[in-house]
Write an enzyme that holds these catalytic residues in place. Structure first.
Site, short mmCIF file in Angstrom:
data_model
loop_
_atom_site.label_atom_id
_atom_site.label_comp_id
_atom_site.label_asym_id
_atom_site.label_seq_id
_atom_site.Cartn_x
_atom_site.Cartn_y
_atom_site.Cartn_z
N GLY A 133 0.79 -1.22 0.00
CA GLY A 133 0.00 0.00 0.00
C GLY A 133 0.83 1.26 0.00
O GLY A 133 1.98 1.26 -0.43
N LEU A 183 -3.99 -5.97 -5.63
CA LEU A 183 -3.04 -4.87 -5.49
C LEU A 183 -1.73 -5.33 -4.84
O LEU A 183 -1.74 -5.94 -3.77
CB LEU A 183 -3.68 -3.77 -4.63
CG LEU A 183 -2.90 -2.45 -4.51
CD1 LEU A 183 -2.82 -1.75 -5.86
CD2 LEU A 183 -3.55 -1.54 -3.48
N ASP A 184 -0.61 -5.03 -5.47
CA ASP A 184 0.73 -5.36 -4.94
C ASP A 184 0.97 -6.86 -4.78
O ASP A 184 1.87 -7.28 -4.06
CB ASP A 184 0.99 -4.67 -3.58
CG ASP A 184 0.93 -3.15 -3.69
OD1 ASP A 184 1.10 -2.64 -4.80
OD2 ASP A 184 0.72 -2.49 -2.66
N GLN A 185 0.14 -7.69 -5.44
CA GLN A 185 0.29 -9.14 -5.30
C GLN A 185 0.71 -9.81 -6.60
O GLN A 185 0.82 -11.04 -6.66
CB GLN A 185 -1.05 -9.76 -4.84
CG GLN A 185 -1.57 -9.25 -3.53
CD GLN A 185 -0.75 -9.71 -2.35
OE1 GLN A 185 -0.02 -10.69 -2.43
NE2 GLN A 185 -0.82 -8.98 -1.25
#
Lengths: 304, 304, 304, 304
Positions: free
Chosen positions: A220, A246-248
């Site tokens: 995040g 997200l961010d994965q």
């Protein structure tokens, strides 16, 4: 065929030898597939410049094969014949394949907000022929970086995004991106989360994002401030394909740099700038040189 | 005073010059404190060998000063007088101080389970005089590493821990540790979580743990397997002071090593072994050389 | 065939899958050689586990091909047949080949003088199954490290070398080495220059030396002192094959570590110890896993 | 006093706290000098922000002291008084001192030839306030990089150098440099060897050069090609003060990057570009932040 381009080490050395193409293969491991690919290229007049092949025995439900062949198609008379034969291999072995003739540069759209360091790096490296691509447009939600685009005479489009206008603006962005026949989208510290709709239009590992932490630590926003609060002794940056989580997404490249007690949050940000630009360029280079194969949530990244 | 010992770079060079002592100061930043400390040491016949001083202006509620002075007490006649004067400074400036005369080596207890790599490293480095300490005992919950202890002729005590016997065994461990007048406890891949009771007995930054990940990523157990599942391109190790919050203590040292798609979980473990032992030794060296000052949840780590 | 051994990442994952063998090919680049090798192995029941192939277009007088195939010979009935066919390929393409069935561990002789750090590292890594070899003997010109050899119950032979006795002692060393059927000789900070006679007996890239500098800087003795005098900010170590030209042999691995003004010559030595042992192990691993191909004065080092 | 400038970590955090000045001391180690400096600053209303002090006991003919104090002169009424008192210390202790009030940015002249990567990096970092300096002019022996200078609106002067015109052109360059009151000259891959005359005009550690190798390996020209011929596995870059002995000046910073057999000479050059710009910036930052003290042929580089 296209003129020589300077994307990779072998191409550069091999200037007089003609263009290079790649064949990538991904699928369940079957005896004979490696020989079959080499043989096919060979019989059609292609010379293999380099190749790498790896079998993941820990993959489930069965072992997976990953292969990348860089070949010289100089002696090849008919591309479509090779294509047909490769498709036969696909059916026979139950694998996926991808041929890139590399006779025209991929087109990259860069999305930015206000941070300029990644954008400068991408444009300077492309200009220095270290990134084998064209960058026909830059998209932003702010006016701030127009002067950078101007320096390289690249069109700069601004779409001011608000919660209300977001989907509408994304539609306009997508229209522009499609009009330019873009192959890869690079989020160079673009501070907006893309919608599911946008992401699914380029879901085939075509969007590369740079995250300002050593993922999966500090997901995040305000990652450097999180890191400073925790008192870490190294900070990181991660380039990955953007996915719905997200961010994965699958990680392409990561790196770190040392920090000390003398470094405040602003120093984390400053040191992080150097990291981010390097990691992003490394990931984009690997992508453009067709070195990456994505399987489930991971990337196989071959050397060029 | 004690014979020369080889813990640090300056000591080694300064062999003929006598022993070295440290004065560490931590507290609210006050004008004059740096000069006061230097002056005090100077007036009592001590020469300052090296010093480092840092002010954290981002600390709340007020700026914090951190100082480490390495000095040569050769010309000092009366230690107790210096001690008294330093205590006056404490009161005057409202800071905490710590003097280490370094004339006897700190005593370290090493706790292990079955992994031998950190234990070998600690014992070899201590033997090579790269760790300025004595290691009078090794404690384990398993018999496995007795041969390593035997190689260095260090007593090896086994306390088989089960959920039922844990507190009782810890009591016996603590009794042994106290009987040996231990200064620092090193958890060298000791696979037990210490109780609140144990931790609070050595709560003053006296227990150093090595965690097999780049904290705060991959907390808890099986960190390398978590990392492999995520598809990271670097793995890390973190040495920190153990506190009541598992894996949340102040970080002393971290490092990373590259991994690729060719590396399975076993390779992560193998590469991690090299990392863990290095990071743990680096942290312990910093601690033993009195380079660390802990403030809130963070470590200031000065150079020796 | 031999039991599973833990030398490499793939072997480890593939525990249940049987042994691994390698085929290495080196020679002038010819169209069809890659396909021919893959095909040959495939037709005889071998599965290709991984392979890497590289063409050096800058080599003179003609481009050079380097190839390494790791294969699973489980389905192979007759090794000699594969051998015969590979020899046919040799003649047809004018290349050199080498097959290693890897069903018995290579035998390594370690030569040491008084420094113990490389020896400990080699023996601990071998014990941890990170080096796929046997170490049947250790040779030294001093008694000093006998206790290290004893810890691992490895015979330790001392040959006190003087300028007068050097050639005679070398003869005795060579006799012992040959009696043990040694495949690789590791100079683990052996402080003697080997004679031309000794070197030429193991001239086929069978002697690995660790030099305590970032070659070609600081050739010869007292490399760390030379580095300290020059005021460098990084020190290095280099593992290379020993050849008749002292410190000029093909480089297998190199690494560096940062030093600062605080580091005296003794600290260079201390930091260098950590470097040397790591670089030497990395080089030996690459050699034992048949990842190295030597051409002229350089090494091609493939990933395992 | 001058406005806040963003050169260093402490300045940035301390934005509201006023300017920072440095006092550097170099000379024979004398008891009391550290306390004397701290005390002097303190008595004149200056607060010490951070300080570092190091004694080199291996220096000959006597131990040498190096000290850097970063202080806040906010409470200081009379600079000249401090200056006078510091000069008294100089005489009393026989040391050299240097005070920098840091209320105006040092002026840097950049000399370039045809390579643009170091120039871009310097200008972008200066613009991002990561280099605490002004760059009033760029000097070259070629027209090639004028567009880079134009992007940042910095005057660009071309002096075409030939063996015949060299001294004359240098005179003109020196006149220009002096007219601009330049403090530091950066040779950002300037492919000319400066004359003894030029060098001696800025002999007080005022000329920083970037050499494209890990000095002292590969002196002189075509360093990457030399490195490729030798088959190294790491390439380096070195930033040093230029002295009359070519490539022999005191080293400020060095770094390396891995290369493999896949990298041809062109790849060494490409990878080296990334190195050179980073090492040069790091060295210039240390210089501009007054972290460097030169003694004989070496640099003491303190942390900022």
């Amino acid at each position: 065929m296209g003129a020589f381009r300077h994307s990779s080490s072998l191409q550069r050395v091999a200037k007089q030898l003609g263009d290079r193409a790649t064949l990538r293969v991904l699928g369940p491991d079957r005896k004979g597939i490696v020989a079959a690919c080499s043989d096919l290229l060979n019989r059609h007049g292609c010379s293999i410049v380099s190749s790498e092949h790896y079998t993941d025995y820990s993959a489930t439900p069965h072992s997976m094969l990953f292969q990348r062949i860089l070949f010289d198609p100089e002696g090849l008379r008919d591309r479509s014949e090779v294509k047909t034969k490769v498709q036969e291999l696909e059916r026979k072995f139950g694998v996926k394949t991808k041929i890139d003739w590399r006779d025209k540069s991929p087109k990259v759209a860069v999305l930015v907000s206000k941070h300029d360091h990644c954008l400068w790096e991408l444009l300077l490296r492309q200009q220095a022929k270290e990134l084998d691509c064209e960058i026909p447009l830059i998209i932003s939600n702010h006016e701030n970086l127009r002067h950078v685009a101007d320096t390289f005479q690249i069109p700069y489009y601004v779409f001011p995004v608000t919660p209300e206008t977001k989907l509408e603006q994304e539609q306009a962005q997508l229209a522009l991106i499609e009009a330019h026949d873009i192959d890869v989208i690079v989020l160079a510290r673009y501070m907006q989360v893309l919608s599911k709709h946008f992401l699914s239009r380029y879901a085939d590992s075509q969007i590369i994002n740079i995250h300002h932490s050593f993922l999966p630590a500090f997901l995040g926003g305000r990652a450097y401030h999180q890191a400073h609060d925790r008192g870490v002794k190294l900070i990181g940056a991660t380039a990955h394909y953007a996915t719905l989580d997200l961010d994965q997404g699958p990680i392409i490249a990561q790196d770190v740099v040392a920090v000390s007690h003398r470094d405040g949050p602003h120093d984390f940000v400053r040191k992080g700038r150097g990291l981010e630009r390097n990691v992003l360029v490394r990931a984009l280079q690997a992508h453009l040189d067709q070195c990456v194969l994505v399987y489930n949530t991971k990337c196989v990244v071959f050397s060029d």
